[in-house]
Scaffold this motif. Structure first.
Motif, PDB file in Angstrom:
ATOM      1  N   ALA A   8       0.840  -1.197   0.000  1.00 41.53           N
ATOM      2  CA  ALA A   8       0.000   0.000   0.000  1.00 41.53           C
ATOM      3  C   ALA A   8       0.877   1.249   0.000  1.00 41.53           C
ATOM      4  O   ALA A   8       1.949   1.253   0.586  1.00 41.53           O
ATOM      5  CB  ALA A   8      -0.889  -0.020   1.238  1.00 41.53           C
ATOM      6  N   TRP A  13      -3.136   8.156  -0.135  1.00 40.03           N
ATOM      7  CA  TRP A  13      -4.138   8.499   0.881  1.00 40.03           C
ATOM      8  C   TRP A  13      -3.796   9.825   1.541  1.00 40.03           C
ATOM      9  O   TRP A  13      -4.686  10.620   1.848  1.00 40.03           O
ATOM     10  CB  TRP A  13      -4.270   7.356   1.895  1.00 40.03           C
ATOM     11  CG  TRP A  13      -5.006   6.223   1.253  1.00 40.03           C
ATOM     12  CD1 TRP A  13      -4.485   5.074   0.754  1.00 40.03           C
ATOM     13  CD2 TRP A  13      -6.406   6.184   0.971  1.00 40.03           C
ATOM     14  NE1 TRP A  13      -5.477   4.317   0.190  1.00 40.03           N
ATOM     15  CE2 TRP A  13      -6.666   4.963   0.311  1.00 40.03           C
ATOM     16  CE3 TRP A  13      -7.471   7.042   1.201  1.00 40.03           C
ATOM     17  CZ2 TRP A  13      -7.946   4.599  -0.103  1.00 40.03           C
ATOM     18  CZ3 TRP A  13      -8.754   6.678   0.798  1.00 40.03           C
ATOM     19  CH2 TRP A  13      -8.969   5.470   0.145  1.00 40.03           C
ATOM     20  N   GLY A  51      -8.508   5.688   8.585  1.00 40.31           N
ATOM     21  CA  GLY A  51      -8.470   6.935   7.815  1.00 40.31           C
ATOM     22  C   GLY A  51      -8.581   8.171   8.687  1.00 40.31           C
ATOM     23  O   GLY A  51      -7.776   8.377   9.598  1.00 40.31           O
ATOM     24  N   ARG A  54     -13.616   8.683  11.510  1.00 42.94           N
ATOM     25  CA  ARG A  54     -15.043   8.843  11.863  1.00 42.94           C
ATOM     26  C   ARG A  54     -15.580   7.633  12.622  1.00 42.94           C
ATOM     27  O   ARG A  54     -16.396   7.775  13.539  1.00 42.94           O
ATOM     28  CB  ARG A  54     -15.882   9.103  10.602  1.00 42.94           C
ATOM     29  CG  ARG A  54     -15.855   7.945   9.611  1.00 42.94           C
ATOM     30  CD  ARG A  54     -16.483   8.277   8.275  1.00 42.94           C
ATOM     31  NE  ARG A  54     -16.360   7.161   7.353  1.00 42.94           N
ATOM     32  CZ  ARG A  54     -17.380   6.456   6.892  1.00 42.94           C
ATOM     33  NH1 ARG A  54     -18.607   6.767   7.232  1.00 42.94           N
ATOM     34  NH2 ARG A  54     -17.170   5.454   6.054  1.00 42.94           N
ATOM     35  N   ALA A  95       0.727   2.623  10.606  1.00 49.72           N
ATOM     36  CA  ALA A  95       1.355   1.339  10.264  1.00 49.72           C
ATOM     37  C   ALA A  95       0.693   0.746   9.037  1.00 49.72           C
ATOM     38  O   ALA A  95      -0.478   1.016   8.757  1.00 49.72           O
ATOM     39  CB  ALA A  95       1.205   0.353  11.428  1.00 49.72           C
TER      40      ALA A  95
HETATM   41  C1  LIG Z   1     -11.602   3.970   1.791  1.00 45.87           C
HETATM   42  S1  LIG Z   1     -10.556   4.509   3.102  1.00 45.87           S
HETATM   43  C2  LIG Z   1     -11.597   4.162   4.489  1.00 45.87           C
HETATM   44  C3  LIG Z   1     -11.298   4.992   5.705  1.00 45.87           C
HETATM   45  C4  LIG Z   1     -12.222   4.768   6.886  1.00 45.87           C
HETATM   46  N1  LIG Z   1     -12.251   3.386   7.300  1.00 45.87           N
HETATM   47  C5  LIG Z   1     -13.613   5.245   6.613  1.00 45.87           C
HETATM   48  O1  LIG Z   1     -14.485   4.423   6.339  1.00 45.87           O
HETATM   49  O2  LIG Z   1     -13.831   6.473   6.670  1.00 45.87           O
HETATM   50  C6  LIG Z   1      -9.338   3.183   3.157  1.00 45.87           C
HETATM   51  C7  LIG Z   1      -8.259   3.409   4.201  1.00 45.87           C
HETATM   52  O3  LIG Z   1      -7.435   2.237   4.256  1.00 45.87           O
HETATM   53  C8  LIG Z   1      -6.097   2.637   4.526  1.00 45.87           C
HETATM   54  N2  LIG Z   1      -5.226   1.525   4.125  1.00 45.87           N
HETATM   55  C9  LIG Z   1      -5.196   0.918   2.908  1.00 45.87           C
HETATM   56  N3  LIG Z   1      -4.285  -0.084   2.909  1.00 45.87           N
HETATM   57  C10 LIG Z   1      -3.740  -0.114   4.152  1.00 45.87           C
HETATM   58  C11 LIG Z   1      -2.737  -0.907   4.770  1.00 45.87           C
HETATM   59  N4  LIG Z   1      -2.125  -1.897   4.102  1.00 45.87           N
HETATM   60  N5  LIG Z   1      -2.400  -0.655   6.049  1.00 45.87           N
HETATM   61  C12 LIG Z   1      -3.001   0.353   6.735  1.00 45.87           C
HETATM   62  N6  LIG Z   1      -3.977   1.140   6.208  1.00 45.87           N
HETATM   63  C13 LIG Z   1      -4.340   0.912   4.931  1.00 45.87           C
HETATM   64  C14 LIG Z   1      -5.929   3.897   3.722  1.00 45.87           C
HETATM   65  O4  LIG Z   1      -4.855   4.692   4.177  1.00 45.87           O
HETATM   66  C15 LIG Z   1      -7.299   4.548   3.915  1.00 45.87           C
HETATM   67  O5  LIG Z   1      -7.282   5.435   5.015  1.00 45.87           O
END
Ligand SMILES: C[S@@+](CC[C@H](N)C(=O)[O-])C[C@H]1O[C@@H](n2cnc3c(N)ncnc32)[C@H](O)[C@@H]1O
Length: 210
Positions: A8, A13, A51, A54, A95
């Motif tokens: 990732a 992001w 993220g 929320r 992380a």
């Molecule tokens: C679509 S957003 C959703 C954010 C939050 N859960 C929400 O619903 O508002 C996806 C989140 O996954 C995180 N993410 C993606 N791959 C990841 C990984 N391997 N480790 C940690 N975070 C990850 C991104 O940084 C991003 O904040």
């Protein structure tokens, strides 16, 4: 020759979260709110891929001691700001979930809301969550389903990042299924998820003897 990596990338992001406001709003995911009555009001909770926070903040407002993990430091800084506005504490950990270990039997609740992990990483993270839950602990998941590719309300455009109920349930085969749904719903989550969408929704409980 270009080499594709499933690692990732925080920069994507960080850039998204650098816009003013909250991409997915400051209210929790509707599915999490609908299941508020099932949530314990004490104990440890883990919000993976949280993220801008929320959902982690909503759990903290229930009385839970919440850790939000995400690879975006920009997102987690906004999560801290939201927690402070709401008058709750949130532990944030920057992380990659590939490297994030969970202490076995430590969690009352774990949530994965639109985490959209690639298929090579998802079972590992789900296994750590299943082991991390206490007996009776709850796992709440919402994610876009592969049918979301026909909709324009948000989400990844790669099928590898989309979740089917049966695939996720296979990762939690030793847990009890409380709810397992796939279907269409209207989303109003900031400007990031807006309009009709097709989602996977799960509530899973670790069996008392698991
Ligand atoms: C679509 S957003 C959703 C954010 C939050 N859960 C929400 O619903 O508002 C996806 C989140 O996954 C995180 N993410 C993606 N791959 C990841 C990984 N391997 N480790 C940690 N975070 C990850 C991104 O940084 C991003 O904040």
């Amino acid at each position: 020759m270009s080499v594709q990596s499933n690692k990732a990338r925080p920069s994507v992001w960080n850039e998204k979260y650098s816009q003013p406001g909250y991409v997915y709003g400051t209210e929790p995911c509707q599915w999490l709110r609908m299941n508020q009555h099932r949530l314990p009001t004490e104990g440890r909770a883990l919000a993976i891929a949280d993220g801008e926070g929320r959902n982690g903040v909503f759990l903290a407002q229930q009385g839970l001691q919440v850790t939000s993990v995400d690879l975006s430091e920009v997102g987690l800084a906004k999560a801290q700001a939201l927690a402070s506005t709401r008058g709750v504490q949130l532990q944030t950990v920057i992380a990659d979930l590939r490297d994030y270990e969970i202490a076995p039997g430590s969690l009352a609740v774990a949530i994965a809301i639109y985490a959209h992990l690639p298929s090579d990483l998802r079972p590992l993270v789900h296994r750590r969550i299943a082991e991390g839950l206490k007996p009776g602990g709850l796992f709440v998941l919402e994610a876009f389903h592969p049918n979301q590719l026909k909709y324009t309300s948000g989400g990844p455009r790669s099928v590898d990042l989309l979740y089917r109920v049966d695939e996720v349930l296979a990762d939690f085969s030793d847990c009890h299924i409380v709810e397992a749904l796939e279907g269409q719903t209207a989303l109003t989550e900031g400007h990031g998820h807006l309009g009709l969408g097709y989602v996977t929704r799960l509530i899973i409980q670790k069996g008392a003897l698991a």
